[in-house]
Design a protein around this motif. Sequence first.
Motif, short mmCIF file in Angstrom:
data_model
loop_
_atom_site.label_atom_id
_atom_site.label_comp_id
_atom_site.label_asym_id
_atom_site.label_seq_id
_atom_site.Cartn_x
_atom_site.Cartn_y
_atom_site.Cartn_z
N SER A 159 0.84 -1.19 0.00
CA SER A 159 0.00 0.00 0.00
C SER A 159 0.88 1.25 0.00
O SER A 159 1.51 1.58 1.00
N ASP A 160 0.97 1.90 -1.17
CA ASP A 160 1.77 3.12 -1.33
C ASP A 160 3.26 2.89 -1.08
O ASP A 160 3.99 3.83 -0.73
N SER A 161 3.73 1.66 -1.22
CA SER A 161 5.15 1.39 -1.02
C SER A 161 5.63 0.35 -2.02
O SER A 161 4.82 -0.36 -2.63
N SER A 162 6.94 0.29 -2.20
CA SER A 162 7.52 -0.71 -3.10
C SER A 162 8.88 -1.15 -2.56
O SER A 162 9.57 -0.38 -1.89
N LEU A 163 9.23 -2.39 -2.85
CA LEU A 163 10.51 -2.94 -2.46
C LEU A 163 11.13 -3.60 -3.69
O LEU A 163 10.55 -4.52 -4.27
N THR A 164 12.29 -3.10 -4.09
CA THR A 164 12.99 -3.62 -5.26
C THR A 164 14.33 -4.21 -4.83
O THR A 164 15.08 -3.58 -4.08
N THR A 165 14.60 -5.42 -5.28
CA THR A 165 15.86 -6.08 -4.99
C THR A 165 16.56 -6.43 -6.30
O THR A 165 15.93 -6.99 -7.21
N MET A 207 16.16 -1.60 -2.41
CA MET A 207 15.62 -0.23 -2.44
C MET A 207 14.17 -0.25 -1.98
O MET A 207 13.34 -0.98 -2.55
N PHE A 208 13.87 0.54 -0.95
CA PHE A 208 12.51 0.62 -0.40
C PHE A 208 12.01 2.05 -0.55
O PHE A 208 12.75 3.01 -0.29
N SER A 209 10.75 2.19 -0.96
CA SER A 209 10.17 3.53 -1.14
C SER A 209 8.75 3.55 -0.59
O SER A 209 7.98 2.60 -0.80
N SER A 210 8.44 4.63 0.14
CA SER A 210 7.08 4.83 0.66
C SER A 210 6.87 6.32 0.85
O SER A 210 7.82 7.11 0.80
N PRO A 211 5.62 6.74 1.08
CA PRO A 211 5.37 8.18 1.31
C PRO A 211 6.09 8.73 2.53
O PRO A 211 6.26 9.94 2.66
N PHE A 212 6.53 7.87 3.42
CA PHE A 212 7.20 8.32 4.64
C PHE A 212 8.72 8.32 4.51
O PHE A 212 9.44 8.64 5.45
N GLY A 213 9.22 7.94 3.34
CA GLY A 213 10.66 7.90 3.14
C GLY A 213 11.08 6.62 2.43
O GLY A 213 10.24 5.85 1.95
N GLY A 214 12.37 6.41 2.37
CA GLY A 214 12.87 5.21 1.70
C GLY A 214 14.28 4.88 2.14
O GLY A 214 14.86 5.54 3.00
#
Length: 236
Positions: free
Chosen positions: A159-165, A180-187
């Motif tokens: 939900s509003d986030s992604s995790l790329t390896t 690499m992790f990305s979300s509305p609260f940071g990454g």
Amino acid sequence: MALLNPGLRSTDTFDALIVVRTGPVDEKDLKRSARSLLQAAVPGITADLREQALQVTRGRARARDLSLGDVEAAEITLTGAAGDGRAVHAWIAMTRDARDSALVLVVALQGREDTYLASARQMLASLRFEAAPQEASTKPQASAAALLGLEFGHTTFGSDSSLTTVYRFTAEGVVTRRTMFSSPFGGSDSEVRGSFTVLGEDVTLRLDGEVVRAKLERRENQVTGLKLGNATYRPL
């Protein structure tokens, strides 16, 4: 790792925790005995149990060899208390072959341990390791060469986030994993570097003390993917 129900029904009180964990022995530990491996694993196990509100202490307890037919094994017994103050008895045993190990952990309420220990011992004795894979007809290094210069990536979305390896094979025997992790609260963006070996279609990655098993996917002798568990990493 598997958390097993020792035969409890929904109406029963929870008297025991049984855990079975299997995995490859780290390359640097291949010459260590089951007793040595078990003794080294105890601090991590007791730390994991604390997260489950089980305060188990090693005290002066030491791992000892366990007679288990022609299989190398060891055991250790610990005591402690559950979060509600009730006394508990912990039995941990490990067996291993040339490349893999299996661990059985039982934590039972004091006075109830005999109910579960006999079954746990039978469970340990029944564990069997798969035979080591046969040597490939081609040299392992020839298979490893097929990965040089390649990158494989996989992304999962929440939900509003992604995790790329991403796994990058930059030299013969050298692999880098970027997360690499990305979300509305940071990454976050981090990398670890390790080694890899290839035997046939089986790839073993050793990264920051972690051993990861993967399989190559090919089409017409071209590498088209790297499968880790249920996820397939595609070339980038």
